[in-house]
Design a protein around this motif. Sequence first.
Motif: not given
Lengths: 250, 168
Positions: A4-5, A18, A20, A123-126, B7-8, B14, B17
């Motif tokens: 996931f990460a 990373t 991503t 990537d969830l962060n994005t 979920f990373g 964050l 991004q």
Amino acid sequence: MVSFAAEPIFRLGFFSVTNTLLDTLIVDGVLVGIAIYIKKHLKLIPGFVQNISEYAVETMYNLTESVAPERAARIFPFFATFFIFILLANWSGLIPGFGTIGFYEGVGKSKTLVPLLRSATTDLNTTLGLALVSAVATHVISIKIIGIKEYLGRYFSINPMNQFIGFLEMISEITKIISLSFRLFGNIYAGEIVLGTIASIFAFIAPLPFLLLEFIVGFVQALVFAMLTMAFMAILSTPHHTEAKEVSHK
Amino acid sequence: MEILKNFGFDPILLVAQIVNFLIILFILKKLLYKPVMDMLKKRETSIKEGIKQAEEGRLALEKALEEEKKILKKAQDQSKKIVEDANTEAINISKEIEDNSRKQAEKILEEARRQIEQEAKETERRLSQNITNLSIELLTKSLGQMFGEKEQKQLIEKAVKELKGKKS
């Protein structure tokens, strides 16, 4: 199986870069390059590239205008940038080499392939970042257009019944962020997994229909994210007392 | 929060991004949307202007053509009138000339007639004078031998008187 990460490629002090993030930078670079190219070659009599970009910009602007006629100029940049950025990020994952070129990490059984590049939207962060920008921008536009008083009136009221609705509104704002970010992340991430799985079963020809499908999914998800943002902005920046009038106009 | 970690989720990434997206938003706004929209608007106005100018040009041309037609017609009318005038004038002049010449001719004729008459009178007068003189001479010559000087004179005077009376 891809985790996931996003996997860190290298570190800059405490900041781990990373795969991503690298993809994000590539997409950014492409976008800036295109923008500079178009800006430099902008002429009154358009060429091929200018025609395409003008068509794209005008289509997106007209779409915004059809939803929020008076606030199109404010909403349009967010809508267009979300759409273009997410579209390129989604599609970048389909380029051959993304997710397959990398290096091995670990030893023995836990040895896994770390791809050098991975679609930014997996990537969830994005996606969470995009959703947060969307939410904050929506609220800022709302305050700027309908004023702080009416904006707060949506969430707080002396009337207990209205206060309950205000409470629900608050929850819906939070769920908006979650749904926006997880929808995009889930769709694109699942797509990557599907592609990887099919490719591991039979790497030739078999992934083609799925590639095509992912191509469409990438477009649809970008459009959904952008359209939802636009819709939220339009709804939240519509004053209460003119809402009925606007509906009756259409 | 544990779910997010699974979920990373990474706060630094964050923020990275978000900053990334804001930068790209700003750049696209400045370099892509604004110039392209401006260009679209500019082209729209220039096309509108062009169409308007073409329309104006067309109208001006139409007007000019009409004007030309009008002027041509006027010129034609004028030339026609001039020719007509010249014609009538010529006729008048010729008539006048004719009249004049006729009058002159008549005058000349009259003059000639009068002159002839006068000459005829003069001739007559001279002839009668001559005849008188001749007859006196004849009388004197023929009577000179018959009558005296006194009768001669009386007779001649009588004859002259008679002649003159006859003549007058």
